[in-house]
Design a protein around this motif. Structure first.
Motif, PDB file in Angstrom:
ATOM      1  N   GLU A  52       0.831  -1.206   0.000  1.00 26.85           N
ATOM      2  CA  GLU A  52       0.000   0.000   0.000  1.00 26.85           C
ATOM      3  C   GLU A  52       0.870   1.262   0.000  1.00 26.85           C
ATOM      4  O   GLU A  52       0.548   2.240  -0.680  1.00 26.85           O
ATOM      5  CB  GLU A  52      -0.931  -0.007   1.211  1.00 26.85           C
ATOM      6  CG  GLU A  52      -1.933   1.131   1.197  1.00 26.85           C
ATOM      7  CD  GLU A  52      -3.113   0.874   2.120  1.00 26.85           C
ATOM      8  OE1 GLU A  52      -4.109   1.603   1.999  1.00 26.85           O
ATOM      9  OE2 GLU A  52      -3.031  -0.041   2.960  1.00 26.85           O
ATOM     10  N   TYR A 108      -5.366   1.335  -9.459  1.00 25.62           N
ATOM     11  CA  TYR A 108      -5.232   1.955  -8.147  1.00 25.62           C
ATOM     12  C   TYR A 108      -5.537   3.435  -8.289  1.00 25.62           C
ATOM     13  O   TYR A 108      -4.927   4.145  -9.089  1.00 25.62           O
ATOM     14  CB  TYR A 108      -3.818   1.770  -7.596  1.00 25.62           C
ATOM     15  CG  TYR A 108      -3.613   2.464  -6.269  1.00 25.62           C
ATOM     16  CD1 TYR A 108      -4.200   1.965  -5.114  1.00 25.62           C
ATOM     17  CD2 TYR A 108      -2.850   3.627  -6.178  1.00 25.62           C
ATOM     18  CE1 TYR A 108      -4.035   2.601  -3.886  1.00 25.62           C
ATOM     19  CE2 TYR A 108      -2.682   4.272  -4.960  1.00 25.62           C
ATOM     20  CZ  TYR A 108      -3.272   3.754  -3.818  1.00 25.62           C
ATOM     21  OH  TYR A 108      -3.113   4.400  -2.608  1.00 25.62           O
ATOM     22  N   GLN A 111      -7.496   4.437  -3.330  1.00 32.04           N
ATOM     23  CA  GLN A 111      -8.349   3.786  -2.343  1.00 32.04           C
ATOM     24  C   GLN A 111      -7.513   2.922  -1.406  1.00 32.04           C
ATOM     25  O   GLN A 111      -6.457   2.422  -1.775  1.00 32.04           O
ATOM     26  CB  GLN A 111      -9.420   2.934  -3.035  1.00 32.04           C
ATOM     27  CG  GLN A 111      -8.903   1.704  -3.796  1.00 32.04           C
ATOM     28  CD  GLN A 111      -8.556   1.988  -5.224  1.00 32.04           C
ATOM     29  OE1 GLN A 111      -7.859   2.951  -5.496  1.00 32.04           O
ATOM     30  NE2 GLN A 111      -9.033   1.157  -6.140  1.00 32.04           N
ATOM     31  N   LEU A 113      -6.160  -0.277   0.562  1.00 31.00           N
ATOM     32  CA  LEU A 113      -6.034  -1.652   0.084  1.00 31.00           C
ATOM     33  C   LEU A 113      -7.182  -2.515   0.602  1.00 31.00           C
ATOM     34  O   LEU A 113      -7.591  -3.482  -0.058  1.00 31.00           O
ATOM     35  CB  LEU A 113      -4.690  -2.228   0.542  1.00 31.00           C
ATOM     36  CG  LEU A 113      -4.023  -3.242  -0.402  1.00 31.00           C
ATOM     37  CD1 LEU A 113      -3.853  -2.652  -1.792  1.00 31.00           C
ATOM     38  CD2 LEU A 113      -2.673  -3.675   0.156  1.00 31.00           C
ATOM     39  N   ASP A 115     -10.194  -1.722   0.657  1.00 30.22           N
ATOM     40  CA  ASP A 115     -11.297  -1.561  -0.296  1.00 30.22           C
ATOM     41  C   ASP A 115     -10.942  -2.178  -1.646  1.00 30.22           C
ATOM     42  O   ASP A 115     -11.808  -2.732  -2.344  1.00 30.22           O
ATOM     43  CB  ASP A 115     -11.626  -0.085  -0.494  1.00 30.22           C
ATOM     44  CG  ASP A 115     -12.197   0.559   0.749  1.00 30.22           C
ATOM     45  OD1 ASP A 115     -12.727  -0.189   1.615  1.00 30.22           O
ATOM     46  OD2 ASP A 115     -12.120   1.793   0.879  1.00 30.22           O
ATOM     47  N   LEU A 116      -9.676  -2.073  -2.031  1.00 27.96           N
ATOM     48  CA  LEU A 116      -9.258  -2.554  -3.344  1.00 27.96           C
ATOM     49  C   LEU A 116      -9.271  -4.078  -3.434  1.00 27.96           C
ATOM     50  O   LEU A 116      -9.691  -4.642  -4.449  1.00 27.96           O
ATOM     51  CB  LEU A 116      -7.862  -2.015  -3.663  1.00 27.96           C
ATOM     52  CG  LEU A 116      -7.290  -2.309  -5.047  1.00 27.96           C
ATOM     53  CD1 LEU A 116      -6.413  -1.157  -5.521  1.00 27.96           C
ATOM     54  CD2 LEU A 116      -6.475  -3.604  -5.055  1.00 27.96           C
ATOM     55  N   HIS A 119     -12.622  -5.786  -4.201  1.00 29.73           N
ATOM     56  CA  HIS A 119     -12.957  -5.494  -5.592  1.00 29.73           C
ATOM     57  C   HIS A 119     -12.149  -6.385  -6.532  1.00 29.73           C
ATOM     58  O   HIS A 119     -12.673  -6.922  -7.517  1.00 29.73           O
ATOM     59  CB  HIS A 119     -12.689  -4.016  -5.882  1.00 29.73           C
ATOM     60  CG  HIS A 119     -13.129  -3.577  -7.240  1.00 29.73           C
ATOM     61  ND1 HIS A 119     -12.728  -2.386  -7.813  1.00 29.73           N
ATOM     62  CD2 HIS A 119     -13.929  -4.169  -8.167  1.00 29.73           C
ATOM     63  CE1 HIS A 119     -13.256  -2.280  -9.009  1.00 29.73           C
ATOM     64  NE2 HIS A 119     -13.994  -3.339  -9.251  1.00 29.73           N
ATOM     65  N   LEU A 120     -10.885  -6.552  -6.214  1.00 31.65           N
ATOM     66  CA  LEU A 120     -10.012  -7.383  -7.038  1.00 31.65           C
ATOM     67  C   LEU A 120     -10.466  -8.844  -7.006  1.00 31.65           C
ATOM     68  O   LEU A 120     -10.493  -9.525  -8.037  1.00 31.65           O
ATOM     69  CB  LEU A 120      -8.574  -7.257  -6.533  1.00 31.65           C
ATOM     70  CG  LEU A 120      -7.478  -7.968  -7.335  1.00 31.65           C
ATOM     71  CD1 LEU A 120      -7.450  -7.483  -8.770  1.00 31.65           C
ATOM     72  CD2 LEU A 120      -6.123  -7.743  -6.669  1.00 31.65           C
TER      73      LEU A 120
END
Length: 296
Positions: A52, A108, A111, A113, A115-116, A119-120
């Protein structure tokens, strides 16, 4: 002066380079990579924290970075196919560059990590679902009775059904979910649409393709499943209606059946309180949605 100018130009050029980071989002995958001597991390939490920090640093420098899901099993197969040493940073770099083209990845945009990563993972599940459904459809081959390609016919029928559903009058945003009971796990596809300037729904092309493919698989194989639509407007209650997959087409669910589906806990079977601000309705008439003589 010349050296200073060259260094400045290199910094400017560095901002023009897009990069990809292969992220080990799962602790089990992280543990699998620790068998490689050149993999320097020994703690997953620290690894994510450093990842991050790196992402934020690159963003502050004006660089665009994509985050891809790094799968150790796929990586090992990739190295074996190309004769690469899996315990070499250059091999990991080559694999990560390939992920930018073939694997699930998200940009990226500052946001966290936390939250990411979800989603990933969602992107990875979506891609795997579509690949499984598309591969299974392609493998069905021709109908023994009529010679028609089963997968191709099911895709055409599913596309026509989705077109009819989206053409039904409805204001606001729509959220469509298609579920098909397959083994070992059910398949799930989601399609969201916004309301266009003329009131027409605006679906995402990729989501529409994935949704159609999963629906087609249910049609082609005669698997149990369903399709539910939830419509939302800012000034009124949400409206929910749906169909059951049956006989190669869609059979309308009654308002009571939709209510039961939404107000019953799928795991325990216990009744749930109705969601406030939601109307459970019968679906609009789509005409004849079945295919006589099908599914195969």
């Amino acid at each position: 002066m010349g050296d200073t100018r060259s260094e400045t130009m290199r910094r400017v050029l560095r901002r023009e380079i897009a990069g990809t980071i292969g992220l080990l989002a799962d602790e089990q995958d992280f543990g699998a990579m620790r068998r490689y001597r050149t993999f320097a991390f020994d703690d997953h939490t620290t690894y994510l924290q450093q990842a991050e920090i790196l992402l934020r640093t690159l963003a502050d420098q004006g660089s665009h970075t994509t985050v891809a899901l790094f799968d150790p099993e796929d990586y090992a197969e990739y190295c074996a196919e190309l004769g690469l040493d899996p315990d070499a940073p250059a091999s990991r770099t080559r694999f990560t560059a390939r992920l930018a083209l073939t694997g699930p990845a998200v940009p990226y945009e500052g946001q966290p990590l936390s939250d990411l990563v979800p989603h990933l993972v969602d992107e990875a599940v979506r891609q795997a679902t579509w690949e499984y459904a598309a591969t299974t459809l392609a493998a069905l081959g021709p109908c023994a009775d009529c010679g028609e390609d089963i997968g191709r016919a099911a895709l055409a029928h599913a596309s026509a059904l989705l077109t009819r559903i989206l053409a039904t009058p409805a204001a606001g945003e729509r959220h469509l979910v298609c579920s098909v009971a397959t083994r070992p796990e059910p398949l799930l596809a989601v399609l969201r649409t916004d309301e266009g300037p003329g009131g027409d729904p605006l679906p995402d092309d990729t989501e529409a393709l994935e949704f159609t493919t999963v629906l087609a698989l249910g049609i082609a194989t005669g698997s149990p499943g369903g399709l539910v639509v939830r419509g939302s407007t800012p000034d009124g209650p949400d409206r929910v209606h749906g169909w059951r997959l049956r006989a190669g087409g869609l059979t309308p669910l009654t308002a009571a059946e939709v209510f039961d589906a939404y107000c019953t806990d799928a795991a325990s079977g216990d009744l749930l309180s109705p969601e406030p601000g939601v109307d459970y309705c019968a679906p609009p008439d789509l005409g004849d949605t079945g295919r006589p003589g099908h599914p195969h």
